[in-house]
Scaffold this motif. Structure first.
Motif, PDB file in Angstrom:
ATOM      1  N   TYR A   2       0.839  -1.182   0.000  1.00 11.54           N
ATOM      2  CA  TYR A   2       0.000   0.000   0.000  1.00 11.54           C
ATOM      3  C   TYR A   2       0.878   1.238   0.000  1.00 11.54           C
ATOM      4  CZ  TYR A   2      -3.257   3.538   1.689  1.00 11.54           C
ATOM      5  OH  TYR A   2      -4.007   4.671   1.836  1.00 11.54           O
ATOM      6  N   ALA A   3       0.557   2.217  -0.846  1.00 12.10           N
ATOM      7  CA  ALA A   3       1.299   3.467  -0.835  1.00 12.10           C
ATOM      8  C   ALA A   3       0.358   4.606  -0.543  1.00 12.10           C
ATOM      9  CB  ALA A   3       1.986   3.682  -2.171  1.00 12.10           C
ATOM     10  N   GLY A   4       0.781   5.496   0.351  1.00 13.20           N
ATOM     11  CA  GLY A   4      -0.057   6.612   0.738  1.00 13.20           C
ATOM     12  C   GLY A   4      -0.028   7.746  -0.254  1.00 13.20           C
ATOM     13  N   ARG A   5       0.973   7.756  -1.123  1.00 10.33           N
ATOM     14  CA  ARG A   5       1.101   8.867  -2.055  1.00 10.33           C
ATOM     15  C   ARG A   5       1.155   8.342  -3.477  1.00 10.33           C
ATOM     16  NH1 ARG A   5       5.966  12.621  -0.448  1.00 10.33           N
ATOM     17  NH2 ARG A   5       7.169  10.738  -0.832  1.00 10.33           N
ATOM     18  N   ARG A   7       2.677   7.535  -6.998  1.00 15.00           N
ATOM     19  CA  ARG A   7       4.032   7.227  -7.451  1.00 15.00           C
ATOM     20  C   ARG A   7       3.980   7.058  -8.967  1.00 15.00           C
ATOM     21  NH1 ARG A   7       5.132   1.334  -4.846  1.00 15.00           N
ATOM     22  NH2 ARG A   7       4.215   2.330  -3.048  1.00 15.00           N
ATOM     23  N   TRP A  17      12.230   6.301  -9.114  1.00 16.41           N
ATOM     24  CA  TRP A  17      11.522   6.387  -7.828  1.00 16.41           C
ATOM     25  C   TRP A  17      12.022   5.290  -6.883  1.00 16.41           C
ATOM     26  CZ3 TRP A  17       8.178   3.524  -4.737  1.00 16.41           C
ATOM     27  CH2 TRP A  17       7.340   4.240  -3.853  1.00 16.41           C
ATOM     28  N   ARG A  21      14.723   5.379  -3.313  1.00 22.06           N
ATOM     29  CA  ARG A  21      14.381   4.805  -2.014  1.00 22.06           C
ATOM     30  C   ARG A  21      15.361   3.709  -1.589  1.00 22.06           C
ATOM     31  NH1 ARG A  21      11.013   7.738  -4.046  1.00 22.06           N
ATOM     32  NH2 ARG A  21       9.469   8.860  -2.802  1.00 22.06           N
ATOM     33  N   ILE A  28      21.925   5.735   4.122  1.00 16.96           N
ATOM     34  CA  ILE A  28      21.782   6.081   5.545  1.00 16.96           C
ATOM     35  C   ILE A  28      22.879   5.363   6.329  1.00 16.96           C
ATOM     36  CG2 ILE A  28      20.323   5.835   7.596  1.00 16.96           C
ATOM     37  CD1 ILE A  28      17.889   6.149   5.743  1.00 16.96           C
ATOM     38  N   LEU A  32      26.205   7.724   7.174  1.00 16.53           N
ATOM     39  CA  LEU A  32      26.299   7.997   8.610  1.00 16.53           C
ATOM     40  C   LEU A  32      27.471   7.217   9.208  1.00 16.53           C
ATOM     41  CD1 LEU A  32      22.572   8.303   9.810  1.00 16.53           C
ATOM     42  CD2 LEU A  32      24.127  10.098   9.024  1.00 16.53           C
ATOM     43  N   LEU A  35      30.575   9.252   8.235  1.00 19.01           N
ATOM     44  CA  LEU A  35      30.697  10.454   9.072  1.00 19.01           C
ATOM     45  C   LEU A  35      31.145  10.094  10.480  1.00 19.01           C
ATOM     46  CD1 LEU A  35      27.553  12.578   8.074  1.00 19.01           C
ATOM     47  CD2 LEU A  35      29.953  13.066   7.567  1.00 19.01           C
TER      48      LEU A  35
ATOM     49  N   TRP B  11       9.694  18.988   3.331  1.00 24.27           N
ATOM     50  CA  TRP B  11      10.030  18.874   1.902  1.00 24.27           C
ATOM     51  C   TRP B  11      11.068  19.921   1.508  1.00 24.27           C
ATOM     52  CZ3 TRP B  11       8.880  22.406  -2.121  1.00 24.27           C
ATOM     53  CH2 TRP B  11       9.001  21.901  -3.426  1.00 24.27           C
ATOM     54  N   ARG B  15      15.033  19.193   0.302  1.00 25.73           N
ATOM     55  CA  ARG B  15      15.646  19.725  -0.923  1.00 25.73           C
ATOM     56  C   ARG B  15      16.918  20.501  -0.625  1.00 25.73           C
ATOM     57  NH1 ARG B  15      11.816  21.049  -5.978  1.00 25.73           N
ATOM     58  NH2 ARG B  15      11.691  18.814  -6.267  1.00 25.73           N
ATOM     59  N   LEU B  19      20.665  19.389  -1.763  1.00 18.52           N
ATOM     60  CA  LEU B  19      21.504  20.177  -2.669  1.00 18.52           C
ATOM     61  C   LEU B  19      22.829  20.538  -2.009  1.00 18.52           C
ATOM     62  CD1 LEU B  19      18.775  22.494  -4.270  1.00 18.52           C
ATOM     63  CD2 LEU B  19      20.002  20.604  -5.371  1.00 18.52           C
ATOM     64  N   LEU B  22      25.048  17.493  -2.042  1.00 25.21           N
ATOM     65  CA  LEU B  22      25.550  17.230  -3.405  1.00 25.21           C
ATOM     66  C   LEU B  22      26.689  18.187  -3.754  1.00 25.21           C
ATOM     67  CD1 LEU B  22      25.317  15.695  -6.109  1.00 25.21           C
ATOM     68  CD2 LEU B  22      23.616  17.377  -6.824  1.00 25.21           C
ATOM     69  N   LEU B  25      29.675  16.986  -1.957  1.00 25.13           N
ATOM     70  CA  LEU B  25      30.165  15.741  -2.571  1.00 25.13           C
ATOM     71  C   LEU B  25      31.022  16.049  -3.799  1.00 25.13           C
ATOM     72  CD1 LEU B  25      30.262  12.653  -2.916  1.00 25.13           C
ATOM     73  CD2 LEU B  25      28.038  12.769  -4.039  1.00 25.13           C
ATOM     74  N   ALA B  64      23.253  15.955   6.553  1.00 31.01           N
ATOM     75  CA  ALA B  64      23.207  14.517   6.263  1.00 31.01           C
ATOM     76  C   ALA B  64      22.256  13.802   7.223  1.00 31.01           C
ATOM     77  CB  ALA B  64      24.607  13.914   6.355  1.00 31.01           C
ATOM     78  N   LEU B  65      22.320  14.181   8.511  1.00 26.33           N
ATOM     79  CA  LEU B  65      21.473  13.525   9.504  1.00 26.33           C
ATOM     80  C   LEU B  65      19.996  13.836   9.257  1.00 26.33           C
ATOM     81  CD1 LEU B  65      21.321  11.786  12.052  1.00 26.33           C
ATOM     82  CD2 LEU B  65      21.644  13.865  13.419  1.00 26.33           C
ATOM     83  N   HIS B  67      18.595  14.739   6.378  1.00 26.18           N
ATOM     84  CA  HIS B  67      18.202  14.104   5.119  1.00 26.18           C
ATOM     85  C   HIS B  67      17.977  12.596   5.327  1.00 26.18           C
ATOM     86  CE1 HIS B  67      17.983  14.968   0.735  1.00 26.18           C
ATOM     87  NE2 HIS B  67      18.320  13.710   0.571  1.00 26.18           N
ATOM     88  N   ALA B  68      18.815  11.964   6.155  1.00 25.92           N
ATOM     89  CA  ALA B  68      18.676  10.526   6.448  1.00 25.92           C
ATOM     90  C   ALA B  68      17.385  10.250   7.222  1.00 25.92           C
ATOM     91  CB  ALA B  68      19.884  10.028   7.237  1.00 25.92           C
ATOM     92  N   ILE B  72      13.859   8.302   6.066  1.00 28.62           N
ATOM     93  CA  ILE B  72      13.141   7.199   6.722  1.00 28.62           C
ATOM     94  C   ILE B  72      11.649   7.517   6.789  1.00 28.62           C
ATOM     95  CG2 ILE B  72      12.854   5.925   8.889  1.00 28.62           C
ATOM     96  CD1 ILE B  72      15.857   6.322   9.379  1.00 28.62           C
ATOM     97  N   ILE B  74       9.982   9.416   4.699  1.00 28.06           N
ATOM     98  CA  ILE B  74       9.442   9.253   3.345  1.00 28.06           C
ATOM     99  C   ILE B  74       9.169   7.777   3.061  1.00 28.06           C
ATOM    100  CG2 ILE B  74      10.004   9.431   0.877  1.00 28.06           C
ATOM    101  CD1 ILE B  74      11.483  12.049   1.542  1.00 28.06           C
ATOM    102  N   LEU B  75      10.118   6.898   3.467  1.00 28.37           N
ATOM    103  CA  LEU B  75       9.909   5.460   3.259  1.00 28.37           C
ATOM    104  C   LEU B  75       8.666   4.982   4.018  1.00 28.37           C
ATOM    105  CD1 LEU B  75      13.587   4.148   3.493  1.00 28.37           C
ATOM    106  CD2 LEU B  75      12.150   4.199   1.457  1.00 28.37           C
ATOM    107  N   VAL B  77       6.030   6.796   4.877  1.00 21.33           N
ATOM    108  CA  VAL B  77       4.823   7.324   4.241  1.00 21.33           C
ATOM    109  C   VAL B  77       4.511   6.551   2.956  1.00 21.33           C
ATOM    110  CG1 VAL B  77       3.887   9.337   3.022  1.00 21.33           C
ATOM    111  CG2 VAL B  77       4.964   9.631   5.260  1.00 21.33           C
ATOM    112  N   ASP B  78       5.547   6.177   2.213  1.00 18.76           N
ATOM    113  CA  ASP B  78       5.323   5.515   0.924  1.00 18.76           C
ATOM    114  C   ASP B  78       5.051   4.018   1.029  1.00 18.76           C
ATOM    115  OD1 ASP B  78       5.431   7.758  -0.631  1.00 18.76           O
ATOM    116  OD2 ASP B  78       7.576   7.618  -1.035  1.00 18.76           O
TER     117      ASP B  78
END
Lengths: 131, 117
Positions: A2-5, A7, A17, A21, A28, A32, A35, B11, B15, B19, B22, B25, B64-65, B67-68, B72, B74-75, B77-78
């Motif tokens: 299921y996707a909420g948005r 795509r 897309w 992901r 990540i 991280l 760093l 959002w 962005r 940027l 990047l 980088l 970086a933190l 954005h990371a 998560i 975004i993942l 929500v999707d």
């Protein structure tokens, strides 16, 4: 699944897309981790040519850096592509900016790949595997 | 496109941080390429060791933190059924987590600059 948005429904945009992901999830951990090692455990005061040479004496860190380079650069370039899509509407400027992005992206990817793969550890600096 | 509130701000920050990362980088690939000239590479390191860059480094880590962590969200929500319902709560949880990690990490990273280590 299921996707909420919304795509993309197919083709290159759907591939992009998913790429954002999957690469994002891997980055990540890779970024991280990078760093934490280079900027928290060690500092820029310790990092110099010898430090990198010792590090790249280990195939593990060379592979780590190569995978991170490719994923991060492609993730970032595709991100910038969406930003250009959103803000640059005039046809001429779109073509110019997307072409510039492709050329600069290719050059950076080639430079990074070349140095990681062809860097020669000076003799007497052999792999300690650390840090 | 989002209008207002958490959805829009997360959002915009995603962005801007993306940027910024990047841009760094691209610079980082060029500086690492200079390993081909060891003496030049070592000579130019004064730039990254300068206190101004040490502060910039802490903000790079913040980018970086953020954005990371936002990645998560975004993942979630999707791919998670309840993600869209709870995206605001996730955003605030994420910001708390961000501060809990970033504040101690920055103090640690800046301590050698301020006190010497």
């Amino acid at each position: 699944m299921y996707a909420g948005r919304e795509r993309p429904t197919g083709g290159f945009e759907l591939f992009a897309w998913f790429f954002m992901r999957i690469s994002g999830l891997l980055l990540i951990i890779l970024v991280l981790g990078h760093l934490a090692i280079m900027h928290v455990i060690h500092t820029v005061d310790e990092i110099d040519f010898d430090f990198v040479a010792r590090r790249w004496g280990s195939p593990f860190w060379r592979t780590y850096d190569l995978v991170m380079l490719w994923l991060a650069l492609l993730h970032g370039l595709n991100g910038l592509r969406t930003v250009i899509d959103d803000y640059v509407h005039r046809r001429g400027w779109r073509v110019v900016s997307l072409a510039a992005l492709a050329v600069i992206g290719f050059v950076l990817l080639a430079m990074g790949t070349q140095i990681i793969l062809t860097f020669e550890v000076p003799s007497g600096q052999m792999a300690s595997g650390l840090p | 496109m989002y209008r207002g509130r958490e959805g829009m701000w997360s959002w915009i920050l995603h962005r801007v941080t993306g940027l910024g990362i990047l841009l760094f980088l691209a610079i980082h690939i060029v500086d690492i390429y200079l390993l081909g000239w060891p003496d030049l590479f070592n000579k130019l390191l004064f730039f990254y060791r300068h206190p101004v860059f040490r502060v910039a480094e802490v903000f790079l880590a913040a980018a970086a933190l953020y954005h990371a962590l936002n990645g998560i969200r975004i993942l979630l929500v999707d791919f998670w059924v309840e993600g869209t319902r709870f995206h605001r709560q996730i955003f605030w949880a994420q910001m708390v987590l961000f501060l809990l990690i970033w504040i101690p990490a920055s103090l640690w990273m800046l301590s050698p600059v301020v006190f010497g280590r």
